[in-house]
Scaffold this motif. Structure first.
Motif, mmCIF file in Angstrom:
data_model
loop_
_atom_site.group_PDB
_atom_site.id
_atom_site.type_symbol
_atom_site.label_atom_id
_atom_site.label_comp_id
_atom_site.label_asym_id
_atom_site.label_seq_id
_atom_site.Cartn_x
_atom_site.Cartn_y
_atom_site.Cartn_z
ATOM 1 N N TYR A 184 -27.108 10.036 -14.228
ATOM 2 C CA TYR A 184 -26.543 8.855 -14.498
ATOM 3 C C TYR A 184 -26.579 7.913 -13.328
ATOM 4 C CZ TYR A 184 -23.694 11.821 -18.010
ATOM 5 O OH TYR A 184 -23.502 12.505 -18.742
ATOM 6 N N PRO A 185 -26.637 6.618 -13.862
ATOM 7 C CA PRO A 185 -26.700 5.431 -12.659
ATOM 8 C C PRO A 185 -25.290 5.682 -12.168
ATOM 9 C CG PRO A 185 -26.814 4.587 -14.876
ATOM 10 C CD PRO A 185 -27.185 5.945 -15.061
ATOM 11 N N PRO A 186 -25.024 4.997 -10.860
ATOM 12 C CA PRO A 186 -23.675 4.945 -10.246
ATOM 13 C C PRO A 186 -22.742 4.067 -11.152
ATOM 14 C CG PRO A 186 -25.322 4.795 -8.527
ATOM 15 C CD PRO A 186 -25.779 4.674 -9.979
ATOM 16 N N GLY A 187 -21.446 4.585 -11.229
ATOM 17 C CA GLY A 187 -20.508 3.623 -12.244
ATOM 18 C C GLY A 187 -20.805 3.473 -13.699
ATOM 19 N N ALA A 188 -21.510 4.618 -14.264
ATOM 20 C CA ALA A 188 -21.855 4.537 -15.648
ATOM 21 C C ALA A 188 -20.584 4.636 -16.569
ATOM 22 C CB ALA A 188 -23.015 5.638 -16.069
ATOM 23 N N HIS A 189 -19.844 5.437 -16.024
ATOM 24 C CA HIS A 189 -18.460 5.747 -16.722
ATOM 25 C C HIS A 189 -17.449 6.135 -15.725
ATOM 26 C CE1 HIS A 189 -18.956 10.246 -17.116
ATOM 27 N NE2 HIS A 189 -20.124 10.082 -17.666
ATOM 28 N N GLU A 190 -16.106 6.135 -16.310
ATOM 29 C CA GLU A 190 -15.126 6.318 -15.343
ATOM 30 C C GLU A 190 -14.846 7.943 -14.786
ATOM 31 O OE1 GLU A 190 -11.620 7.526 -18.589
ATOM 32 O OE2 GLU A 190 -11.214 5.955 -17.394
ATOM 33 N N LEU A 219 -17.103 9.438 -13.486
ATOM 34 C CA LEU A 219 -18.243 9.830 -12.256
ATOM 35 C C LEU A 219 -17.296 9.395 -10.878
ATOM 36 C CD1 LEU A 219 -21.584 8.191 -13.491
ATOM 37 C CD2 LEU A 219 -20.478 10.568 -13.791
ATOM 38 N N VAL A 220 -17.322 10.296 -9.972
ATOM 39 C CA VAL A 220 -16.813 10.112 -8.782
ATOM 40 C C VAL A 220 -17.462 9.417 -7.861
ATOM 41 C CG1 VAL A 220 -15.791 11.444 -6.634
ATOM 42 C CG2 VAL A 220 -15.491 12.454 -9.072
ATOM 43 N N GLU A 221 -17.114 8.428 -7.230
ATOM 44 C CA GLU A 221 -17.785 7.664 -6.453
ATOM 45 C C GLU A 221 -18.170 8.232 -4.971
ATOM 46 O OE1 GLU A 221 -16.869 3.374 -3.504
ATOM 47 O OE2 GLU A 221 -16.151 3.623 -5.641
ATOM 48 N N VAL A 222 -19.275 7.973 -4.487
ATOM 49 C CA VAL A 222 -19.739 8.490 -3.187
ATOM 50 C C VAL A 222 -19.386 7.563 -2.233
ATOM 51 C CG1 VAL A 222 -21.838 9.419 -1.899
ATOM 52 C CG2 VAL A 222 -21.772 9.776 -4.371
ATOM 53 N N LEU A 223 -18.833 7.877 -1.238
ATOM 54 C CA LEU A 223 -18.405 7.186 0.256
ATOM 55 C C LEU A 223 -19.549 7.195 1.050
ATOM 56 C CD1 LEU A 223 -14.653 7.861 0.421
ATOM 57 C CD2 LEU A 223 -15.556 6.327 -1.184
#
Length: 340
Positions: A180-186, A188-192
């Protein structure tokens, strides 16, 4: 698939180790899942999907960016293409599949070399160049993965993502694994990450063919991925996946190298063979075990001799000052082994 949960307090030290790694990396979220003797013996989730106020809590359906752990999925696709006859053998030369590339630079580089990081290639100024003769040393570089995914697609007509969907995800009802592309749905955990980090760019993680490093997986499904390998492709009493594909993926494929301190690999999996100073496997982890670690801190360890699969998930790309990633991942494996 769904395994029974049988909590086992013996694995509490492994949970504590992941919590310590989360703190050392300043990650906002983490998870650990351990399967032992066919049951979920340990499963915990902490923190949030990002460091922003009001971010979603980490939970069972949270999907972490697994970074280089995705290489084991590519390794599976490669082993499948080999088993299906799309590729002749492990020792086929890459140039035969990618004639558009410089045959002189790729000369002597084989399917095996790409899968075991022994190809000796690097990219300079946008061009593929030679760092060392194939099969003589070991270096972890992404160009090998890029060439391999192109070979698989060229030979089989299928993308890595399609192969995994048809051969694993759909038959086993995996619904929390995908590119998935980043932020595709809720979920997906964000990468810091540090914006100055030269090894991380979300702009390069948007494709859906399985050739980029944007595979997101829930902690439990990553554990099931490891369990599929532990069980040689048969996890419900019948063979969902070819045992030959699994065997090819998880047995030693590395050529003999002059320096015994280099890691040893199957189809990208790090294999516990002889002791090595550069391997990511802890010294207490039994021989025959295999593991893969991602740049985001995600890892899956399989210990066949004890019927164990151990997964940890984190969401921090790279390292923080003073953090030793090799010492940390070896410590995770040694801690799990020490619980048995």
């Amino acid at each position: 698939m769904e395994l029974q949960r049988e909590a086992d307090s013996r694995f509490n030290p492994a949970t504590a180790h992941v919590k310590c790694s989360m703190g050392a990396l300043s990650a906002s979220g983490a998870a650990v899942v351990i399967i032992h003797n066919g049951a979920i013996a340990c499963e915990s989730y902490w923190g949030r999907h990002s460091d922003q106020p009001g971010a979603r809590c980490i939970q069972e359906d949270s999907r972490f960016h697994v970074a280089s752990v995705r290489k084991t999925y590519i390794g599976f696709a490669a082993a499948w293409a080999l088993q299906q006859g799309y590729m002749g053998s492990m020792d086929d030369e890459v140039s035969g599949y990618l004639p558009e590339e410089n045959a002189g630079v790729l000369g002597g580089v084989t399917f095996r070399h790409l899968l075991t990081h022994t190809h000796g290639l690097k990219v300079e100024g946008g061009r593929i160049t030679r760092n060392f003769p194939a099969g003589t040393s070991w270096k972890y570089r992404s160009i090998g993965v890029e060439l391999l995914t192109r070979m698989i697609k060229r030979a089989s007509g299928c993308t890595v993502a399609h192969i995994l969907e048809e051969q694993v995800f759909r038959p086993l009802a995996f619904s929390e694994s995908g590119w998935y592309p980043p932020g595709a749905h809720e979920r997906l955990v964000e990468v810091l990450y540090d914006p100055r980090d030269p090894y991380w760019s979300e702009a390069e993680c948007a494709g859906t063919e399985g050739d980029q490093s944007n595979l997101y997986v829930s902690a439990r499904e990553l554990a099931y991925w490891g369990y599929l390998h532990l069980r040689s492709g048969s996890i419900r009493g019948w063979p969902e996946v070819s045992a030959e594909v699994i065997r090819t993926s998880t047995t030693l494929q590395s050529p003999s190298l002059p320096d015994p301190e280099h890691p040893r690999n199957g189809c990208f999996w790090f294999i516990q063979d002889r002791p090595s100073r550069r391997t990511e496997l802890g010294e207490r982890v039994p021989r025959g075990s295999y593991q893969i670690l991602g740049y985001t801190g995600a890892a899956v360890l399989v210990i066949p001799s004890h019927q164990v699969v151990a997964v940890r998930m984190l969401n921090r790309a790279g390292s923080t000052p003073g953090y030793d990633y090799l010492a940390d991942i070896r410590g995770f494996g040694d801690t799990v082994a020490g619980c048995l």
